[in-house]
Design a protein around this motif. Structure first.
Motif, PDB file in Angstrom:
ATOM      1  N   ASP A 133     155.357  29.300 165.207  1.00 23.76           N
ATOM      2  CA  ASP A 133     154.280  29.277 164.229  1.00 23.76           C
ATOM      3  C   ASP A 133     153.667  27.883 164.117  1.00 23.76           C
ATOM      4  O   ASP A 133     152.439  27.736 164.043  1.00 23.76           O
ATOM      5  CB  ASP A 133     154.816  29.732 162.875  1.00 23.76           C
ATOM      6  N   MET A 134     154.522  26.869 164.118  1.00 25.34           N
ATOM      7  CA  MET A 134     154.006  25.502 164.034  1.00 25.34           C
ATOM      8  C   MET A 134     153.154  25.167 165.263  1.00 25.34           C
ATOM      9  O   MET A 134     152.046  24.626 165.146  1.00 25.34           O
ATOM     10  CB  MET A 134     155.176  24.520 163.907  1.00 25.34           C
ATOM     11  N   MET A 135     153.642  25.489 166.459  1.00 25.24           N
ATOM     12  CA  MET A 135     152.889  25.186 167.681  1.00 25.24           C
ATOM     13  C   MET A 135     151.574  25.970 167.725  1.00 25.24           C
ATOM     14  O   MET A 135     150.531  25.433 168.122  1.00 25.24           O
ATOM     15  CB  MET A 135     153.749  25.495 168.911  1.00 25.24           C
ATOM     16  N   VAL A 140     164.842  32.616 162.900  1.00 24.39           N
ATOM     17  CA  VAL A 140     164.111  31.759 161.959  1.00 24.39           C
ATOM     18  C   VAL A 140     163.657  30.484 162.666  1.00 24.39           C
ATOM     19  O   VAL A 140     162.500  30.045 162.518  1.00 24.39           O
ATOM     20  CB  VAL A 140     164.991  31.429 160.741  1.00 24.39           C
ATOM     21  N   PHE A 141     164.543  29.896 163.459  1.00 22.13           N
ATOM     22  CA  PHE A 141     164.183  28.678 164.195  1.00 22.13           C
ATOM     23  C   PHE A 141     163.034  28.957 165.184  1.00 22.13           C
ATOM     24  O   PHE A 141     162.072  28.182 165.273  1.00 22.13           O
ATOM     25  CB  PHE A 141     165.413  28.155 164.940  1.00 22.13           C
ATOM     26  N   LEU A 142     163.144  30.055 165.910  1.00 25.57           N
ATOM     27  CA  LEU A 142     162.102  30.388 166.888  1.00 25.57           C
ATOM     28  C   LEU A 142     160.760  30.633 166.207  1.00 25.57           C
ATOM     29  O   LEU A 142     159.713  30.144 166.654  1.00 25.57           O
ATOM     30  CB  LEU A 142     162.520  31.615 167.700  1.00 25.57           C
ATOM     31  N   ILE A 143     160.801  31.403 165.112  1.00 25.62           N
ATOM     32  CA  ILE A 143     159.544  31.717 164.421  1.00 25.62           C
ATOM     33  C   ILE A 143     158.910  30.461 163.849  1.00 25.62           C
ATOM     34  O   ILE A 143     157.692  30.250 163.957  1.00 25.62           O
ATOM     35  CB  ILE A 143     159.794  32.764 163.324  1.00 25.62           C
ATOM     36  N   ASN A 144     159.716  29.591 163.228  1.00 26.73           N
ATOM     37  CA  ASN A 144     159.170  28.352 162.670  1.00 26.73           C
ATOM     38  C   ASN A 144     158.518  27.490 163.751  1.00 26.73           C
ATOM     39  O   ASN A 144     157.438  26.926 163.551  1.00 26.73           O
ATOM     40  CB  ASN A 144     160.278  27.558 161.973  1.00 26.73           C
ATOM     41  N   SER A 161     149.709  32.938 174.508  1.00 28.04           N
ATOM     42  CA  SER A 161     151.139  32.987 174.849  1.00 28.04           C
ATOM     43  C   SER A 161     152.013  32.849 173.604  1.00 28.04           C
ATOM     44  O   SER A 161     152.933  33.651 173.381  1.00 28.04           O
ATOM     45  CB  SER A 161     151.457  31.878 175.857  1.00 28.04           C
ATOM     46  N   PHE A 162     151.726  31.837 172.775  1.00 30.52           N
ATOM     47  CA  PHE A 162     152.551  31.625 171.583  1.00 30.52           C
ATOM     48  C   PHE A 162     152.317  32.707 170.535  1.00 30.52           C
ATOM     49  O   PHE A 162     153.227  33.019 169.747  1.00 30.52           O
ATOM     50  CB  PHE A 162     152.283  30.239 171.000  1.00 30.52           C
ATOM     51  N   GLN A 163     151.136  33.308 170.517  1.00 33.41           N
ATOM     52  CA  GLN A 163     150.892  34.413 169.595  1.00 33.41           C
ATOM     53  C   GLN A 163     151.767  35.609 169.956  1.00 33.41           C
ATOM     54  O   GLN A 163     152.362  36.258 169.068  1.00 33.41           O
ATOM     55  CB  GLN A 163     149.418  34.806 169.637  1.00 33.41           C
ATOM     56  N   GLN A 164     151.882  35.896 171.232  1.00 35.46           N
ATOM     57  CA  GLN A 164     152.744  36.998 171.677  1.00 35.46           C
ATOM     58  C   GLN A 164     154.214  36.716 171.367  1.00 35.46           C
ATOM     59  O   GLN A 164     154.940  37.603 170.884  1.00 35.46           O
ATOM     60  CB  GLN A 164     152.549  37.219 173.175  1.00 35.46           C
ATOM     61  N   LEU A 165     154.648  35.485 171.624  1.00 39.40           N
ATOM     62  CA  LEU A 165     156.041  35.128 171.323  1.00 39.40           C
ATOM     63  C   LEU A 165     156.315  35.232 169.823  1.00 39.40           C
ATOM     64  O   LEU A 165     157.376  35.746 169.401  1.00 39.40           O
ATOM     65  CB  LEU A 165     156.332  33.711 171.812  1.00 39.40           C
ATOM     66  N   LEU A 166     155.377  34.752 169.020  1.00 38.65           N
ATOM     67  CA  LEU A 166     155.564  34.800 167.566  1.00 38.65           C
ATOM     68  C   LEU A 166     155.627  36.245 167.069  1.00 38.65           C
ATOM     69  O   LEU A 166     156.490  36.588 166.234  1.00 38.65           O
ATOM     70  CB  LEU A 166     154.420  34.033 166.892  1.00 38.65           C
ATOM     71  N   ASN A 167     154.766  37.097 167.559  1.00 34.65           N
ATOM     72  CA  ASN A 167     154.775  38.498 167.109  1.00 34.65           C
ATOM     73  C   ASN A 167     156.083  39.193 167.481  1.00 34.65           C
ATOM     74  O   ASN A 167     156.652  39.947 166.673  1.00 34.65           O
ATOM     75  CB  ASN A 167     153.591  39.240 167.741  1.00 34.65           C
TER      76      ASN A 167
END
Length: 723
Positions: free
Chosen positions: A569-571, A562-566, A588-594
């Motif tokens: 997603d914010m960044m 939850v912390f990572l996704i929040n 990069s952040f899109q891949q991490l979020l998915n």
């Protein structure tokens, strides 16, 4: 008469031919004699010759017989001898008649003879006259040639004299000093147009005299004294006039640009001095350089001092870094850290300073801003200062090139003699300010301001500032890199355990990074710099590591996700507002979020539906390996799963939805996660249906309690949040 004579001749010939034919018949071939030979046209026939050929005789006879008169006589049976005598008689009668006619016309013939004789005499006289005329023409032609030669020689002499006259005229015109020139140089004020006109005339005459003296023209000595006295007088008047203009720059509160522009109307004055009195020209140039150098230095020193008074009071300090904790203790008089730090890492409206409208907007007026209590960030002050410097430098460089008649390296040297002290003072001020500057966004905006001003100077064709722009960038780039490295180091050295109470909401450090990174990326997109992207790449790596370190402080994997996704997603959301969708940071952040979202969905479905998911995976593995018979021993487990899912799936889905909406600050992201979880649940239950359709489990009584997949899809849609 002529016709009668012709007819008589023809008749005579016919009689002869006919007589010859009769003699041939009566006397044989030898009776004709010479007349026969002539009428038969035997030519050179020689019957005594061995070469006599009878065939040729036949040919001649045949030719005579074919004559028309002979044919006609033979045909009518006329006696040719009587006919011949008759013709001869007629001819004699005609001849007598012709003689009588001649006798009757004798007087006319005599008159005609006399006329012909007179005509011959006239023609003879005409011939003599034409001969005399021809001889006269011959003599005239020779005279004309003589005159042409004389005319050509005269033309050559005329052209030579005209050429000499032109050269002498130019020489005399160049040497003669008219009274109007003397009067204008001695009496007319330098501001009058006639003084300028006569000064140009004097300059031309002085140049002509120098040229003729070099050729050894003795006449130059006659006007040299007059021209020298006029030149000295003109130099004195010009020197006094230009120095007065330059001294007027020094008066307080004087707009020096007005008299400077007025000097351009008299730029020929300096050209005259340069060609006739170099010492005076150097004196004026040195005086101009000294005066303008002091004026520019004083103006910019004063402007910079007053400009810095309208800067924001709160500026970034060395402790205002990305990784500094908000809970850090400060002194009693320290300002609140959270607000100040957030403004440091946020671009806001500061980026408008490099927009085309703001970039060349009028410079800031410090006393007006002070009266209105207005404050500006450093980049706005930097733009105003350097736009004034750019504008004045361009004007000064063009004035120097035009008035002092210089170009290339000479123009650069003269420009730096005027502006060098001002540019050095500006560089020292910038270096001093940057030593205590920790606002990376301000420094980066200043870099882009310089890049744009350099392009403007190039468009104005003013290369004299190129070296200065390089020196400014040489100060700004290292400072920007240092501030970025300090922020990277601050994030790297941040200890999550010292950050106080943690929760699953986006961390303020990641928010700082998102704002800061999006600010730099949006600015860098205008004039891309690989150097900036490399520094941002290092910062991104450290922020990702920081987020993982903070997530590790949570005890459960679900809270970590939850912390990572929040945070991801914010960044990602902040970056997408300013950066392009295909930028490296966004991808990069899109891949991490998915990746983390998929893992969280699996973690979310595990408590209520973990048994179902595990059985489906095990059963599919057995079927794939060809060990489906082992499913017969799982009937009790399958029955329990069917009845457990049917009794609890609604409450579990409701609890799941509420849990997701409480965990994520971004409702749109929470909705997406719920949709993903429900979609995955439907897929698992569909796979469960396919497993139960295997022969080993097809007869299981509990299959009747299975929920229809379409009914399940309809029910799950009711739990889809709408925002």
């Amino acid at each position: 008469m002529a016709a009668a004579a012709t007819m008589a001749a023809a008749a005579r010939e016919l009689v002869l031919r006919a007589g010859t034919s009769d003699m041939e018949e009566e006397e044989g071939p030898l009776a004709g004699g010479a007349g026969l030979q002539e009428s038969l046209q035997l030519g050179e026939l020689d019957i005594t010759s061995d070469e006599f050929i009878l065939d040729e005789v036949d040919v001649h006879i045949q030719a005579n017989l074919e004559d028309e008169l002979v044919k006609e006589a033979l045909k009518t049976g006329v006696d040719l001898r009587h006919y011949s005598k008759q013709v001869e008689l007629e001819l004699q009668q005609i001849e007598q008649k012709s003689i009588r006619d001649y006798i009757q016309e004798s007087e006319n013939i005599a008159s005609l003879h006399n006329q012909i004789t007179a005509c011959d005499a006239v023609l003879e006289r005409m011939e003599q006259m034409l001969g005399a005329f021809q001889s006269d023409l011959s003599s005239i032609s020779s005279e004309i040639r003589t005159l042409q030669e004389q005319s050509g020689a005269m033309n050559i002499r005329l052209r030579n004299r005209q050429a000499v006259r032109g050269k002498l005229g130019e020489l005399v015109d160049g040497l003669v000093v008219p009274s109007a020139l003397v009067t204008a140089i001695l009496e007319a004020p330098v501001t009058e147009p006639r003084f300028l006109e006569q000064l140009q005339e004097l300059d031309a005459k002085a140049a002509a005299v120098r040229e003729q003296e070099a050729r050894g023209t003795a006449a130059c000595a006659d006007v040299r004294g007059v021209l020298d006295r006029l030149r000295v007088k003109a130099v004195m008047k010009i020197r006094e006039f230009i120095l007065q203009k330059i001294y007027s720059f020094r008066k307080p509160m004087t707009n020096y640009q007005i008299p400077q522009t007025a000097l351009l109307k008299y730029r020929f004055f300096y050209q005259f001095l340069l060609g006739n009195e170099r010492a005076t020209a150097k004196e004026i140039r040195d005086e101009y350089v000294e005066t303008l150098s002091k004026i520019y230095l004083s103006y910019y020193r004063s402007y910079l001092g007053r400009l810095m008074k309208v800067q924001y009071e709160e500026v970034a300090e060395k402790d205002d870094l990305m990784g500094v904790e908000d809970t850090a203790k400060k002194g009693f008089f320290s300002k609140p850290s959270l607000r100040s730090r957030n403004t440091i890492f946020t671009l806001g409206t500061r980026g408008s300073v490099i927009s085309p409208t703001e970039l060349e907007a009028p410079i800031l007026v410090p006393h007006t801003a002070q009266r209105g209590e207005q404050r500006y960030p450093f980049e706005a002050l930097f733009r105003s200062q350097h736009y004034a410097l750019l504008d004045n430098s361009c004007r000064e460089y063009l004035f120097i090139c035009e008035f002092f008649v210089v170009s290339g390296p000479a123009a650069h040297d003269l420009f730096h003699a005027v502006m060098g002290r001002t540019l050095s003072m500006t560089l020292k001020h910038l270096e001093s300010y940057l030593a205590d500057c920790y606002d990376a966004i301000a420094v980066f905006l200043c870099i882009h301001i310089v890049l744009r001003f350099r392009n403007i100077a190039a468009k104005r064709d003013v290369p004299a500032l190129d070296r200065y722009w390089e020196q400014v960038l040489a100060l700004l780039w290292p400072r920007f890199e240092l501030i970025l490295e300090m922020n990277v180091q601050s994030v790297r050295s941040t200890d999550p355990q010292r950050l106080g109470g943690l929760d699953t909401r986006p961390h303020y450090i990641t928010r700082r990074y998102a704002e800061f990174s999006s600010a730099l990326v949006s600015i860098n997109q205008t004039i891309p710099s690989e150097r900036t992207m490399q520094l941002l790449g290092q910062l991104q790596v450290e922020v990702e590591n920081f987020v993982l370190r903070v997530a590790a402080e949570f005890s459960s994997r679900k809270e970590q996700l939850v912390f990572l996704i929040n945070n991801y997603d914010m960044m990602l959301g902040v970056l997408m507002e300013r950066a392009a969708d295909d930028s490296k940071e966004v991808e990069s952040f899109q891949q991490l979020l998915n990746a983390r979202t998929q893992e969280f969905i699996e973690e979310l479905l595990s408590p209520p539906f973990g048994g179902l998911v595990a059985f489906v995976k095990e059963a599919e593995a057995l079927i794939e390996r060809g060990q489906a018979e082992r499913l017969r021993g799982e009937e009790a487990r399958v029955t329990q799963l069917i009845r457990g899912f049917g009794s609890s799936w609604k409450s579990s889905v409701e609890s799941l939805s509420q849990d997701v909406m409480r965990s994520f600050t971004n409702f749109r992201n929470g909705t997406s996660i719920i949709q993903g979880a429900l979609t995955q649940l439907i897929q698992v239950y569909h796979r469960f249906h396919r497993v139960l359709s295997q022969p080993q489990l097809r007869a299981l009584p509990a299959r009747a309690e299975l929920i229809n997949i379409h009914h399940l899809m309809v029910e799950l849609k009711k739990h889809k949040p709408n925002f």
